[in-house]
Scaffold this motif. Structure first.
Motif, PDB file in Angstrom:
ATOM      1  N   ASP A 113       6.710  -2.509  -8.649  1.00 23.85           N
ATOM      2  CA  ASP A 113       6.783  -1.481  -7.612  1.00 23.85           C
ATOM      3  C   ASP A 113       5.513  -0.634  -7.616  1.00 23.85           C
ATOM      4  OD1 ASP A 113       9.431  -2.080  -6.736  1.00 23.85           O
ATOM      5  OD2 ASP A 113      10.224  -1.073  -8.518  1.00 23.85           O
ATOM      6  N   VAL A 114       5.150  -0.117  -6.447  1.00 21.25           N
ATOM      7  CA  VAL A 114       3.999   0.780  -6.324  1.00 21.25           C
ATOM      8  C   VAL A 114       4.391   2.018  -5.526  1.00 21.25           C
ATOM      9  CG1 VAL A 114       2.307  -1.087  -6.426  1.00 21.25           C
ATOM     10  CG2 VAL A 114       3.139  -0.309  -4.201  1.00 21.25           C
ATOM     11  N   GLN A 115       3.667   3.106  -5.780  1.00 25.94           N
ATOM     12  CA  GLN A 115       3.768   4.273  -4.922  1.00 25.94           C
ATOM     13  C   GLN A 115       3.026   3.933  -3.633  1.00 25.94           C
ATOM     14  OE1 GLN A 115       5.458   6.889  -5.776  1.00 25.94           O
ATOM     15  NE2 GLN A 115       5.393   7.189  -7.989  1.00 25.94           N
ATOM     16  N   TRP A 116       3.590   4.280  -2.491  1.00 23.92           N
ATOM     17  CA  TRP A 116       3.022   3.787  -1.239  1.00 23.92           C
ATOM     18  C   TRP A 116       2.366   4.886  -0.410  1.00 23.92           C
ATOM     19  CZ3 TRP A 116       0.717  -0.070   0.419  1.00 23.92           C
ATOM     20  CH2 TRP A 116       0.651  -0.448   1.757  1.00 23.92           C
ATOM     21  N   GLU A 117       3.150   5.687   0.287  1.00 22.31           N
ATOM     22  CA  GLU A 117       2.577   6.733   1.138  1.00 22.31           C
ATOM     23  C   GLU A 117       2.203   7.982   0.335  1.00 22.31           C
ATOM     24  OE1 GLU A 117       1.723   6.838   4.205  1.00 22.31           O
ATOM     25  OE2 GLU A 117       2.587   5.044   5.107  1.00 22.31           O
ATOM     26  N   ARG A 118       3.198   8.523  -0.415  1.00 21.18           N
ATOM     27  CA  ARG A 118       2.995   9.757  -1.160  1.00 21.18           C
ATOM     28  C   ARG A 118       3.671   9.626  -2.518  1.00 21.18           C
ATOM     29  NH1 ARG A 118       5.636  13.942   2.927  1.00 21.18           N
ATOM     30  NH2 ARG A 118       7.284  12.391   2.602  1.00 21.18           N
ATOM     31  N   ILE A 119       3.066  10.228  -3.537  1.00 19.73           N
ATOM     32  CA  ILE A 119       3.626  10.146  -4.879  1.00 19.73           C
ATOM     33  C   ILE A 119       5.018  10.758  -4.931  1.00 19.73           C
ATOM     34  CG2 ILE A 119       3.378  11.061  -7.232  1.00 19.73           C
ATOM     35  CD1 ILE A 119       0.429  10.553  -7.061  1.00 19.73           C
ATOM     36  N   GLU A 120       5.225  11.855  -4.175  1.00 24.33           N
ATOM     37  CA  GLU A 120       6.522  12.525  -4.232  1.00 24.33           C
ATOM     38  C   GLU A 120       7.648  11.673  -3.648  1.00 24.33           C
ATOM     39  OE1 GLU A 120       4.144  14.678  -0.893  1.00 24.33           O
ATOM     40  OE2 GLU A 120       3.756  13.701  -2.821  1.00 24.33           O
ATOM     41  N   ASP A 121       7.312  10.608  -2.904  1.00 25.24           N
ATOM     42  CA  ASP A 121       8.342   9.732  -2.346  1.00 25.24           C
ATOM     43  C   ASP A 121       8.916   8.773  -3.386  1.00 25.24           C
ATOM     44  OD1 ASP A 121       7.969  10.889   0.120  1.00 25.24           O
ATOM     45  OD2 ASP A 121       6.626   9.335   0.863  1.00 25.24           O
ATOM     46  N   GLY A 122       8.214   8.597  -4.498  1.00 29.54           N
ATOM     47  CA  GLY A 122       8.654   7.620  -5.487  1.00 29.54           C
ATOM     48  C   GLY A 122       8.351   6.195  -5.040  1.00 29.54           C
ATOM     49  N   PHE A 123       8.824   5.223  -5.814  1.00 24.32           N
ATOM     50  CA  PHE A 123       8.620   3.819  -5.460  1.00 24.32           C
ATOM     51  C   PHE A 123       9.448   3.459  -4.226  1.00 24.32           C
ATOM     52  CE2 PHE A 123       7.917   3.502 -10.190  1.00 24.32           C
ATOM     53  CZ  PHE A 123       6.540   3.381 -10.081  1.00 24.32           C
TER      54      PHE A 123
ATOM     55  N   SER B  43       8.659  -6.703  -3.847  1.00 22.75           N
ATOM     56  CA  SER B  43       8.644  -5.832  -5.015  1.00 22.75           C
ATOM     57  C   SER B  43      10.007  -5.849  -5.698  1.00 22.75           C
ATOM     58  CB  SER B  43       8.293  -4.402  -4.604  1.00 22.75           C
ATOM     59  OG  SER B  43       9.339  -3.838  -3.817  1.00 22.75           O
ATOM     60  N   GLU B  44      10.033  -5.389  -6.929  1.00 21.48           N
ATOM     61  CA  GLU B  44      11.291  -5.376  -7.688  1.00 21.48           C
ATOM     62  C   GLU B  44      12.345  -4.513  -6.993  1.00 21.48           C
ATOM     63  OE1 GLU B  44      10.431  -5.877 -12.300  1.00 21.48           O
ATOM     64  OE2 GLU B  44       9.188  -4.288 -11.443  1.00 21.48           O
ATOM     65  N   ARG B  45      11.916  -3.392  -6.434  1.00 16.05           N
ATOM     66  CA  ARG B  45      12.885  -2.514  -5.764  1.00 16.05           C
ATOM     67  C   ARG B  45      13.499  -3.190  -4.542  1.00 16.05           C
ATOM     68  NH1 ARG B  45      13.026   3.798  -5.850  1.00 16.05           N
ATOM     69  NH2 ARG B  45      13.065   3.081  -7.990  1.00 16.05           N
ATOM     70  N   LEU B  46      12.705  -3.909  -3.764  1.00 14.10           N
ATOM     71  CA  LEU B  46      13.242  -4.613  -2.610  1.00 14.10           C
ATOM     72  C   LEU B  46      14.164  -5.745  -3.042  1.00 14.10           C
ATOM     73  CD1 LEU B  46      13.447  -5.059   0.406  1.00 14.10           C
ATOM     74  CD2 LEU B  46      11.376  -6.454   0.297  1.00 14.10           C
ATOM     75  N   ALA B  47      13.802  -6.449  -4.111  1.00  9.71           N
ATOM     76  CA  ALA B  47      14.649  -7.536  -4.609  1.00  9.71           C
ATOM     77  C   ALA B  47      16.031  -7.016  -4.982  1.00  9.71           C
ATOM     78  CB  ALA B  47      13.998  -8.203  -5.817  1.00  9.71           C
ATOM     79  N   ARG B  48      16.068  -5.867  -5.658  1.00 12.24           N
ATOM     80  CA  ARG B  48      17.363  -5.294  -6.023  1.00 12.24           C
ATOM     81  C   ARG B  48      18.125  -4.815  -4.793  1.00 12.24           C
ATOM     82  NH1 ARG B  48      14.302  -3.518 -10.593  1.00 12.24           N
ATOM     83  NH2 ARG B  48      13.684  -1.629  -9.477  1.00 12.24           N
TER      84      ARG B  48
ATOM     85  N   THR C  47      16.722  -9.233  -9.677  1.00 14.73           N
ATOM     86  CA  THR C  47      15.302  -9.519  -9.460  1.00 14.73           C
ATOM     87  C   THR C  47      14.931 -10.992  -9.647  1.00 14.73           C
ATOM     88  OG1 THR C  47      14.823  -8.914 -11.759  1.00 14.73           O
ATOM     89  CG2 THR C  47      14.584  -7.182 -10.088  1.00 14.73           C
ATOM     90  N   ASP C  48      15.879 -11.863  -9.984  1.00 17.37           N
ATOM     91  CA  ASP C  48      15.562 -13.292 -10.082  1.00 17.37           C
ATOM     92  C   ASP C  48      15.707 -13.922  -8.694  1.00 17.37           C
ATOM     93  OD1 ASP C  48      18.298 -12.746 -10.230  1.00 17.37           O
ATOM     94  OD2 ASP C  48      18.743 -14.626 -11.268  1.00 17.37           O
ATOM     95  N   VAL C  49      14.712 -13.647  -7.853  1.00 19.99           N
ATOM     96  CA  VAL C  49      14.844 -13.979  -6.435  1.00 19.99           C
ATOM     97  C   VAL C  49      13.816 -15.006  -5.958  1.00 19.99           C
ATOM     98  CG1 VAL C  49      15.835 -11.736  -5.875  1.00 19.99           C
ATOM     99  CG2 VAL C  49      13.354 -12.024  -5.792  1.00 19.99           C
ATOM    100  N   VAL C  50      12.937 -15.485  -6.816  1.00 20.18           N
ATOM    101  CA  VAL C  50      11.926 -16.454  -6.393  1.00 20.18           C
ATOM    102  C   VAL C  50      12.607 -17.721  -5.887  1.00 20.18           C
ATOM    103  CG1 VAL C  50       9.993 -17.897  -7.133  1.00 20.18           C
ATOM    104  CG2 VAL C  50      10.181 -15.539  -7.944  1.00 20.18           C
ATOM    105  N   GLY C  51      12.224 -18.156  -4.694  1.00 19.06           N
ATOM    106  CA  GLY C  51      12.840 -19.325  -4.081  1.00 19.06           C
ATOM    107  C   GLY C  51      13.945 -18.987  -3.099  1.00 19.06           C
ATOM    108  N   ARG C  52      14.399 -17.735  -3.106  1.00 15.44           N
ATOM    109  CA  ARG C  52      15.463 -17.342  -2.187  1.00 15.44           C
ATOM    110  C   ARG C  52      14.905 -17.129  -0.787  1.00 15.44           C
ATOM    111  NH1 ARG C  52      20.026 -15.400  -4.996  1.00 15.44           N
ATOM    112  NH2 ARG C  52      21.027 -15.444  -2.953  1.00 15.44           N
ATOM    113  N   ARG C  53      15.767 -17.218   0.220  1.00 17.09           N
ATOM    114  CA  ARG C  53      15.378 -16.989   1.607  1.00 17.09           C
ATOM    115  C   ARG C  53      15.815 -15.591   2.040  1.00 17.09           C
ATOM    116  NH1 ARG C  53      14.382 -21.400   5.190  1.00 17.09           N
ATOM    117  NH2 ARG C  53      13.429 -23.076   3.979  1.00 17.09           N
TER     118      ARG C  53
END
Length: 206
Positions: free
Chosen positions: A181-191, A142-147, A153-159
């Protein structure tokens, strides 16, 4: 009576505001016109992965032919709807030789069509395909993990290197796609940072 009526009025207002906030929250996927269901195969009937994969492949093919169906995807968990389901708590870091701290990420197993079916935008790169578990297995982040991992966020191809779950061996992965990014467990947690591992349709699956 006036005091009770005032309390009820305030409570109704707060409830209405909460409902409106839930309706307008940015959750990262499209629940409208989407149908989900949970499926567990009996181990005595489908003991091997190849048998399970064959069943799922046939199921996807049959569902895809139904009138009005535009895409069908499979995943270990659904965002905001998988309380109590198995989860992957990954620890990852950039695999470029630099010493960087590990980043925590919520993990999911997903098929190639999962992102399209859920309305999760593919920002860059591609989705999964056969063979993605050979060599350095493919992942989509996801974008948040890439950052979090690279600061951009230009991470395609990276290890990246890390563990799929606590106690798992350290493994190298190749980023083949970047999704929103998506909301995962709870909306109040944010992305939250997300990493997706391939759930494929053949015996090369995870």
């Amino acid at each position: 009576q006036v005091a009770i009526a005032l309390v009820l009025l305030i409570a109704a207002g707060l409830l209405g505001k909460s409902f409106w906030n839930l309706r307008t929250a940015q959750i990262g996927f499209e629940p409208e016109h989407a149908m989900t269901f949970q499926l567990s195969l009996p181990w005595n009937g489908y003991p091997s992965y190849s048998e399970q994969a064959e069943f799922h492949a046939k199921l996807v093919d049959r569902l895809s032919t139904l009138p009005g169906v535009t895409s069908v995807g499979l995943a270990l968990r659904m965002p905001l709807a998988s309380r109590g389901a198995p989860y992957l708590d990954a620890q990852l870091q950039a695999g470029d030789g630099e010493t960087r701290p590990m980043s925590a990420a919520s993990g999911n197993l997903a098929s190639a069509e999962y992102f399209r079916a859920m309305g999760i935008p593919l920002v860059a790169g591609r989705s999964f395909r056969s063979g993605d578990l050979r060599g350095a297995p493919a992942v989509i982040v996801s974008e948040r993990l890439a950052r979090s991992l690279f600061g951009r966020t230009d991470v395609v191809g990276r290890r990246i290197v890390g563990r799929v779950y606590a106690g798992a061996p350290l493994t190298a992965f190749t980023i083949v796609g970047l999704v929103g990014d998506v909301q995962w467990e709870r909306i109040e947690d944010g992305f939250v940072p997300m990493v997706y591992f391939p759930l494929l349709r053949d015996s090369d699956g995870l």
